[in-house]
Design a protein around this motif. Structure first.
Motif, short mmCIF file in Angstrom:
data_model
loop_
_atom_site.label_atom_id
_atom_site.label_comp_id
_atom_site.label_asym_id
_atom_site.label_seq_id
_atom_site.Cartn_x
_atom_site.Cartn_y
_atom_site.Cartn_z
N GLY A 49 -0.54 3.50 -0.56
CA GLY A 49 -1.15 3.11 -1.83
C GLY A 49 -0.58 3.79 -3.05
O GLY A 49 -0.21 3.12 -4.03
N ARG A 53 1.18 1.39 -5.75
CA ARG A 53 0.52 1.20 -7.05
C ARG A 53 1.48 1.53 -8.18
O ARG A 53 1.44 0.91 -9.24
N TYR A 57 1.67 -2.77 -7.03
CA TYR A 57 0.99 -3.43 -5.92
C TYR A 57 -0.16 -2.58 -5.41
O TYR A 57 -0.07 -1.36 -5.36
N ASP A 58 -1.22 -3.27 -5.00
CA ASP A 58 -2.35 -2.58 -4.39
C ASP A 58 -2.18 -2.70 -2.88
O ASP A 58 -2.00 -3.80 -2.36
#
Length: 161
Positions: A49, A53, A57-58
């Motif tokens: 993550g 991020r 992007y998550d």
């Protein structure tokens, strides 16, 4: 004599811990699910993550080992990739270790990595923070946080696009 034994034991642990990081990244580079799985505990958590991020992007944490292997081999395995591990630092306390390292990874579409005309890629320098546990003679990753230090290229490469 105790210092020699402790030093030898510490050096052996450091080598085994480095081998764990190398099994993890070689599993990705070689599209080898078994090798990747050998680096992880059954209840492993891999959190990409923070790195994802940073490039927009998550991405939720992956757990357990089967999910980690399926997701990462599915996404990275087909790509032409190379991961290089460096700057490994260790804090070993008995059968548990906290490990910090850098991982530089270059990603190309399948079959294009060795073509000098291909310039589309994703190059990442990530910071790994891992909690590892001793499992017999090997160490395994129980928790791995991956944070991005810098990125160059096309982030869509990481999504197979």
């Amino acid at each position: 004599m105790t210092d020699t034994i402790d030093t030898s034991s510490t050096l052996a642990d450091r080598a085994a811990i480095a081998d764990t990081l190398h099994r993890y990244t070689a599993g990705l580079d070689l599209d080898d699910a078994e090798l990747l799985a050998s680096s992880l505990t059954a209840d492993a958590v891999v959190d990409l993550g923070p790195a994802m991020r940073r490039i927009g992007y998550d991405f939720p944490p992956l757990t357990p080992r089967e999910t980690v292997v399926e997701a990462l081999i599915g996404a990275v395995g087909p790509l032409d990739t190379s991961h290089a591990i460096s700057n490994i630092r260790y804090d070993i306390a008995g059968d548990t270790a906290t490990v910090h390292a850098y991982a530089q990874a270059n990603h190309f579409k399948p079959g294009t990595g060795s073509d000098p005309a291909v310039t589309r890629h994703a190059l990442m320098m990530n910071r790994y923070t891992a909690t590892m546990v001793r499992d017999g003679e090997q160490w395994r990753i129980r928790h791995l946080d991956i944070a991005n230090a810098w990125f160059e290229g096309d982030p869509l490469m990481l999504l197979g696009q």
